[in-house]
Design an enzyme around this catalytic site. Structure first.
Site, PDB file in Angstrom:
ATOM      1  N   HIS A   1       0.898  -1.100  -0.131  1.00 15.81           N
ATOM      2  CA  HIS A   1       0.018   0.021   0.193  1.00 15.81           C
ATOM      3  C   HIS A   1       1.010   1.297  -0.099  1.00 15.81           C
ATOM      4  CE1 HIS A   1      -3.755  -1.867   1.901  1.00 15.81           C
ATOM      5  NE2 HIS A   1      -3.094  -2.865   0.953  1.00 15.81           N
TER       6      HIS A   1
ATOM      7  N   CYS B   1      -2.381  -0.156   7.483  1.00 15.19           N
ATOM      8  CA  CYS B   1      -1.360   1.105   7.360  1.00 15.19           C
ATOM      9  C   CYS B   1      -1.763   1.795   8.784  1.00 15.19           C
ATOM     10  CB  CYS B   1      -1.872   1.773   5.953  1.00 15.19           C
ATOM     11  SG  CYS B   1      -1.554   0.983   4.621  1.00 15.19           S
TER      12      CYS B   1
ATOM     13  N   GLU C   1       0.837   3.757   1.894  1.00 16.57           N
ATOM     14  CA  GLU C   1       1.293   4.438   3.046  1.00 16.57           C
ATOM     15  C   GLU C   1       2.481   3.657   3.584  1.00 16.57           C
ATOM     16  OE1 GLU C   1      -1.704   3.687   2.108  1.00 16.57           O
ATOM     17  OE2 GLU C   1      -3.114   4.000   3.594  1.00 16.57           O
TER      18      GLU C   1
END
Length: 169
Positions: free
Chosen positions: A53, A86, A55
């Site tokens: 992801h 995250c 992040e």
């Protein structure tokens, strides 16, 4: 001094990079002392890595840049509300402030579905600012998924046409 909108535009640039390669268009940056020290976009499909992801990647890059897992003097800007994974990485890396654009009502863990970043049982919490360039962040995602649905519809129509043609032979 730069504004949250200024930094979110940089995160949006990252999100557009993700969309351009067929990834869900989410971007993130980490800022320390008003300087962008890392930037990233989703790479889950490209890498077939469920942890890729925006992040998560931006946090990893920032930790490497600072040579420390403690990001206590940093801010994270992300175009979509962080998920559970995250949010956990944000808590564990001690990021004190998170600024995001669009809410994620189905998976957001920074206030929508749940609020892990403000969970009092953790030894660290992050200040959360929501809705920065929310419409632009949200529209990028809506357009991406609309395009995917349209492509699937075209493929299904082509498949049905081919099936009917072969059925008549």
């Amino acid at each position: 001094m730069y504004t949250d909108q200024f930094y979110m535009k940089i995160a949006l640039e990252e999100a557009r990079k993700a969309g351009a390669i067929g990834e869900v268009p989410i971007g993130a940056i980490v800022v320390k002392d008003n300087e962008v020290i890392s930037r990233a976009h989703n790479l889950r499909e490209s890498t077939q890595d469920p942890t890729a992801h925006a992040e998560h990647i931006a946090i990893q890059k920032a930790a490497k840049q600072l040579n420390s897992w403690r990001l206590a003097s940093c801010k994270l800007y992300v175009t979509l509300e962080p998920c559970v994974m995250c949010s956990g990485a944000i808590v564990m890396s001690r990021i004190p402030e998170v600024i995001y654009g669009a809410q994620d009502l189905k998976g957001g863990c920074a206030g929508s579905l749940m609020d892990l970043l403000q969970e009092s049982r953790f030894n660290h919490r992050a200040k959360v600012t929501t809705g920065v360039l929310a419409e632009e962040c949200s529209q990028l995602l809506k357009t991406f998924f609309k395009d995917i649905r349209q492509k699937k519809k075209i493929i299904r129509t082509e498949d049905n046409t081919n099936s009917e043609t072969f059925g008549k032979i």
